[in-house]
Design an enzyme around this catalytic site. Structure first.
Site, mmCIF file in Angstrom:
data_model
loop_
_atom_site.group_PDB
_atom_site.id
_atom_site.type_symbol
_atom_site.label_atom_id
_atom_site.label_comp_id
_atom_site.label_asym_id
_atom_site.label_seq_id
_atom_site.Cartn_x
_atom_site.Cartn_y
_atom_site.Cartn_z
ATOM 1 C CG ASP A 1 8.676 -2.728 -3.587
ATOM 2 O OD1 ASP A 1 9.699 -2.153 -3.971
ATOM 3 O OD2 ASP A 1 8.186 -3.718 -4.156
ATOM 4 C CB CYS A 2 5.725 -2.687 2.272
ATOM 5 S SG CYS A 2 4.595 -2.712 0.861
#
Length: 410
Positions: A259-260
């Site tokens: 997600d990053c």
């Protein structure tokens, strides 16, 4: 309630548990009834690798942490922490619909003096230009006087549950907002790093993950160059790592996921474009990362041909490990899943991953995790989970692709 945490995923649940461990009375709220049930029932894996499940059990048993579905409403509290997803599209734009919805719910519930902390990943300006006016309009309260707003992005490393030991960046919309946010975050983290504005905090999150994207992509290019010179890339990286300054080792792989890292890099370039700027280094890193799954499949084809093995189109391929990194259940932006989708275009595919019982491919085929001994003509190791035994098959070739360059397993 001392604190209400909205969103009980990778960042929200460890924050809620840490606040309860610090002696606060905490309510955790999530939009998924199933997620609430698995946390309340303390199902195995519900900590998502970012919180100790023993700490979760202790917090729930003490009564200091309660969890419930958001349909039951948001109560009054001294502090609200927004940890809802803000997914990015392929153009790098964030979907802030869940964030604005959470802001509205908090605005309707809070009373003067409340502190709101946004933990969700944000593009520069989101907190001040989107969240702040939304809360002010819905609540009728004056920001900086009647309520306080700050941003404190979380640094998470799923599989490493010591989230509270990682320094936390904090910035408020006013000095008083910063003061109150530092006071709260200081109770759930070992170290707090105040910065001058929410925009600075937003950029910290985006840059530190983009930094990793650039360097992982560089390591992937190094791996290709080493292969051309018949040199072991691991040897080069290990020797380079002996330099005591100016070098930080990153490893090549089939593509950075989660997600990053890929999301932040996209936000970096999108924000640059919106301001009429160019980001050629980051653009190139994204291009390398996006190409790695296709490159990995191409290298598998080459490896099969060199060894005189049947081509992919005649193979049943078993992919071992489909999460974006070892020892976590997260498949978002997973390079292993992208490799599996590429393989499905020309081969019969199956997968094995104890963290992912079911998987839906891009072509609509629904798969269920198979035993590592399932019938196959070829096994590809994509993600190595430390908790499970090494893959050994005497009946079929096994290639380790976890470095992005297939190596046959003896």
């Amino acid at each position: 309630m001392d604190a209400v945490v909205i969103g009980l995923g990778f960042t929200g649940l460890p924050t809620a548990v840490a606040a309860a461990r610090a002696g606060m009375t905490v309510l955790g709220i999530d939009a998924s009834p199933e997620r609430v049930r698995e946390i309340a029932g303390q199902r195995q894996g519900c900590g998502l690798g970012t919180v100790s499940e023993q700490d979760l059990r202790t917090a729930l048993a003490s009564g200091r942490l309660q969890v419930r579905h958001n349909a039951d409403g948001v109560p009054r509290a001294a502090v609200y922490v927004l940890c809802v997803p803000t997914p990015a599209d392929r153009h790098g734009r964030l979907d802030v619909s869940l964030l604005t919805q959470a802001a509205d719910e908090v605005a309707r519930a809070m009373r003067p003096g409340a502190l709101v902390i946004v933990q969700s990943t944000c593009t520069p300006g989101t907190v001040e230009e989107v969240v702040l006016p939304r809360i002010a309009a819905t609540s009728g309260l004056c920001p900086g006087l009647d309520f306080h707003l700050a941003h404190s992005p979380v640094r998470t490393d799923p599989g490493n549950v010591s989230v509270d030991t990682v320094p936390r960046v904090v910035a408020g919309c006013t000095p008083r907002c910063t003061e109150l946010a530092v006071r709260f975050v200081g109770r759930v983290a070992d170290r707090v790093v105040p910065v001058s504005s929410p925009r600075a905090a937003e950029l910290v999150k985006i840059f530190e993950n983009t930094f990793r994207m650039v360097n992982i992509s560089l390591a992937c290019e190094l791996a290709a160059l080493c292969r051309a010179h018949r040199v072991d890339v691991a040897e080069v990286l290990e020797a380079a790592g002996s330099k005591p300054y100016g070098f930080l080792a990153h490893r090549p792989g089939p593509g950075a996921g989660g997600d990053c890292i890929p999301v932040s890099a996209g936000l970096f370039t999108a924000s640059a474009r919106r301001h009429g700027l160019h980001s050629p280094v980051v653009d190139a890193a994204i291009a390398v990362n996006n190409a790695m799954p296709v490159h990995t499949v191409h290298r598998v084809r080459e490896a099969l041909a060199v060894r005189g093995l049947p081509p992919l189109r005649r193979c049943r391929v078993l992919v071992v490990g489909v999460t974006y990194k070892p020892d976590t259940a997260n498949i978002r932006q997973s390079a292993a899943v992208r490799v599996l989708n590429e393989l499905a275009d020309e081969a019969e595919v199956a997968y094995h991953d104890p963290y992912v019982p079911n998987l839906l491919l891009d072509n609509g085929i629904a798969l269920t995790s198979q035993p590592v001994t399932a019938p196959a003509d070829l096994v590809l190791i994509m993600t190595r989970h430390a908790a499970h035994a090494p893959v050994r098959r005497d009946d079929v070739p096994v290639f380790d692709c976890s470095s992005g360059d297939p190596v046959q397993v003896a």
